[in-house]
Motif scaffolding. Sequence first.
Motif, PDB file in Angstrom:
ATOM      1  N   GLN A 115      91.921  18.938  14.599  1.00 21.87           N
ATOM      2  CA  GLN A 115      91.173  17.778  15.087  1.00 21.87           C
ATOM      3  C   GLN A 115      90.765  16.877  13.931  1.00 21.87           C
ATOM      4  O   GLN A 115      90.799  15.650  14.050  1.00 21.87           O
ATOM      5  N   LEU A 116      90.397  17.463  12.819  1.00 22.54           N
ATOM      6  CA  LEU A 116      90.037  16.676  11.642  1.00 22.54           C
ATOM      7  C   LEU A 116      91.239  15.906  11.117  1.00 22.54           C
ATOM      8  O   LEU A 116      91.130  14.738  10.722  1.00 22.54           O
ATOM      9  N   ARG A 117      92.400  16.547  11.099  1.00 22.18           N
ATOM     10  CA  ARG A 117      93.606  15.886  10.611  1.00 22.18           C
ATOM     11  C   ARG A 117      94.031  14.733  11.506  1.00 22.18           C
ATOM     12  O   ARG A 117      94.604  13.756  11.046  1.00 22.18           O
ATOM     13  N   GLY A 118      93.737  14.867  12.799  1.00 22.65           N
ATOM     14  CA  GLY A 118      94.133  13.824  13.725  1.00 22.65           C
ATOM     15  C   GLY A 118      93.074  12.758  13.952  1.00 22.65           C
ATOM     16  O   GLY A 118      93.310  11.807  14.712  1.00 22.65           O
ATOM     17  N   ALA A 119      91.917  12.899  13.302  1.00 26.42           N
ATOM     18  CA  ALA A 119      90.819  11.942  13.523  1.00 26.42           C
ATOM     19  C   ALA A 119      91.136  10.594  12.883  1.00 26.42           C
ATOM     20  O   ALA A 119      91.666  10.521  11.774  1.00 26.42           O
ATOM     21  N   ARG A 120      90.810   9.524  13.581  1.00 27.07           N
ATOM     22  CA  ARG A 120      90.983   8.158  13.064  1.00 27.07           C
ATOM     23  C   ARG A 120      89.609   7.585  12.744  1.00 27.07           C
ATOM     24  O   ARG A 120      88.729   7.536  13.605  1.00 27.07           O
TER      25      ARG A 120
END
Length: 250
Positions: free
Chosen positions: A36-41
């Motif tokens: 989720q952190l990697r995909g956060a914008r």
Amino acid sequence: MLDMLDEAPAWAGAVVALIGLVLAAFGAWSWRLCQQLRGARLVPVAGPHAGQGPRAVALQGRSESPPEGDLAAPLTGRACHWFSFRVEALRKQAGQDQERWVEIERGTSLRPILLRDATGLASIDPAGATMTGTETESWTSDGPPPAAGMGEALATIASVAIQGRLETRRYTEEVIPAGAPLFVLGSLTPAPAGPSAVRAPESGYFAISTLSPEATARRHLLAAAGQGAGAAVLVGAGVFMTMRRRAAGP
């Protein structure tokens, strides 16, 4: 070693495997948070979402001191914007000869943390957040901590009066220092006037970090790898113990 396994209770293997499964659940949680952190914008505090309802966002900025001033960490007295602390004492439990560390006090600040970026100010409710990158101090002492108040001083005197010696204590303190960089993953409710509110989302993860998004994700990836490896070892050991016990018979 195998003789010791044979002498273990019949239920020992199941307990070891169960602990492994619990550790695996923590590993899965760390892995999902990493993804989720990697995909956060990243979004600005004050942006196109102004006027909308709560929404899951990723924010990045720097912690700002509130009008009432910084917090003082309870053990060191250090100026900070968030703290968590734990005090343990080395004591003998009833019926035991060896001393063990016993937790006697802990606490966490609940005051909102202010984050400012180039567009505005957000007020973060830290309750329920996973903290990463906090500055941690831990030490062992026979005396009170540097920022001890009257209560801690009296407890030290009582320890000498009861035991005839100073009680050994272990102090651990985590802080987000004043002016630290902040990365936040949470639920943002924009405000027309004043700071926007950030709190734990109804679903998903709530994270506060003084590291960059990439470094925060790496921390949780490493945690997931370690927890997964530990879980595999424990589950395997538990299954092996159970099978060996069954093969040995009653």
